[in-house]
Design an enzyme around this catalytic site. Sequence first.
Site, short mmCIF file in Angstrom:
data_model
loop_
_atom_site.label_atom_id
_atom_site.label_comp_id
_atom_site.label_asym_id
_atom_site.label_seq_id
_atom_site.Cartn_x
_atom_site.Cartn_y
_atom_site.Cartn_z
N CYS A 94 18.81 61.98 -21.45
CA CYS A 94 20.16 61.34 -21.39
C CYS A 94 21.20 62.07 -21.38
O CYS A 94 22.47 61.74 -20.92
CB CYS A 94 20.02 60.24 -22.45
SG CYS A 94 20.28 60.85 -24.17
N ARG A 113 31.40 51.97 -28.63
CA ARG A 113 30.36 52.98 -29.11
C ARG A 113 30.81 53.13 -30.36
O ARG A 113 31.65 53.55 -30.90
CB ARG A 113 30.43 54.26 -28.22
CG ARG A 113 29.78 55.38 -28.80
CD ARG A 113 29.67 56.78 -28.45
NE ARG A 113 28.59 56.50 -27.14
CZ ARG A 113 27.97 57.43 -26.64
NH1 ARG A 113 28.42 58.73 -26.74
NH2 ARG A 113 27.39 57.10 -25.45
N ASP A 156 15.05 63.61 -26.09
CA ASP A 156 16.61 63.27 -26.20
C ASP A 156 16.77 64.40 -27.73
O ASP A 156 15.88 64.90 -28.14
CB ASP A 156 16.79 62.02 -26.82
CG ASP A 156 18.36 61.82 -27.18
OD1 ASP A 156 19.06 62.56 -26.80
OD2 ASP A 156 18.77 60.61 -27.58
N HIS A 172 20.60 52.16 -26.95
CA HIS A 172 21.51 52.50 -26.07
C HIS A 172 21.10 52.01 -24.51
O HIS A 172 20.57 52.38 -23.86
CB HIS A 172 21.24 54.08 -25.86
CG HIS A 172 22.41 54.62 -24.93
ND1 HIS A 172 23.62 54.04 -24.82
CD2 HIS A 172 22.65 56.04 -24.92
CE1 HIS A 172 24.49 54.92 -24.03
NE2 HIS A 172 23.90 56.27 -24.10
N1 CP Z 1 24.21 60.06 -22.37
C1 CP Z 1 25.25 59.64 -23.24
O1 CP Z 1 25.42 58.67 -23.57
O2 CP Z 1 26.26 60.73 -23.03
P1 CP Z 1 27.56 60.85 -23.82
O3 CP Z 1 27.41 60.84 -25.50
O4 CP Z 1 28.22 61.94 -22.94
O5 CP Z 1 28.17 59.46 -23.47
N1 NVA Z 2 20.48 59.73 -29.51
C1 NVA Z 2 21.85 60.36 -29.24
C2 NVA Z 2 22.07 59.79 -27.83
C3 NVA Z 2 23.56 60.50 -27.48
C4 NVA Z 2 23.71 60.18 -25.99
C5 NVA Z 2 22.71 60.03 -30.29
O1 NVA Z 2 22.59 59.08 -30.88
O2 NVA Z 2 23.53 60.96 -30.55
#
Ligand code: CP
Ligand code: NVA
Length: 308
Positions: free
Chosen positions: A265, A108, A226, A135
């Site tokens: 999400c 990530r 989101d 994602h």
């Molecule tokens: N939806 C999602 O990826 O959650 P986290 O940021 O908690 O991993």
């Molecule tokens: N769009 C959000 C998703 C988190 C799971 C971010 O990138 O922070």
Amino acid sequence: MTRHFLDLSDAGGDAIAAMIVDAQQRKAARNGWAKGRVDADAPLAGHVLAMIFEKNSTRTRVSFDMAMRQLGGSAIVLEAGTTQLGRGETIADTARVLSRMADAIMIRTDDHAKIEELAAHASVPVINGLTDASHPCQIVADLLTVVEHGKALPGLEVAWLGDGNNVLSSIVEAAGLMGFNVRIGVPQGYDADPAYVDVARSRGSRITVHRDSGEAASGADVVVTDTWISMGQSGAEARIAAMTPFQVNQELMALAKPDALFLHCLPAHRGEEVTDAVIDGRQSVVWDEAENRIHGQKSVLRWVFGQL
Ligand code: CP
Ligand code: NVA
């Protein structure tokens, strides 16, 4: 050839369809079991996933760890700030070392170019656990959730409300691969990434942009939102002001089909992009969606290891 999962297109529509079927079957086969119990066939016995986090995570971290446990393998969490990556060791060298020590790498990170660099130098599969651009693992779980709740993907009308962010890009990519349409309700200046939109359109998907939230939500089968402020983004005040008309509330949900599903999400910012009444309401499937991160990712893992 090493299989990487940097975006949904790396797998393609047929493989994603196979993942959804696999995930449903494996989920059903362990219904009622303790969450850490290993699946009967332990298909990834002895395999180790190294997980690098350059951003916060609850779901991605726990769901990948649980997915590996259930498949008979295990996972190691590397908080980037406490690794040598955080002190300037290159991504390429990190890829080479982790490829000797682990069987796959999940990362990530912020810049999507970093994950491409990691994959270019890794000799084991690399999986995208979220970048600023996309994602994909989230969307495998989302598609699984939608199918599980009785909706077929081809021809589905999905309404997205709010920011044109990384999660939207993967939804748009999925639309092109799985044959559904996306109505994007987004304020000017926060539009979806045109690279993903153009590809989805070229694959035959109808992707429309709406400056009016009601127009986007009207008659939708699925309503998704989101956070308005993704990790690493600044300008919170301006974002909130621009996106407030795109909040998913009961009035907006009433414009969608009566049996429309609500997805998010998570983490949610209750009172901003979604109200309590919607996220806790009868159409919300967000807790199934969160659990499905485990089941969807088990199938992603099986795919990168050539088992699907
Ligand atoms: N939806 C999602 O990826 O959650 P986290 O940021 O908690 O991993
Ligand atoms: N769009 C959000 C998703 C988190 C799971 C971010 O990138 O922070």
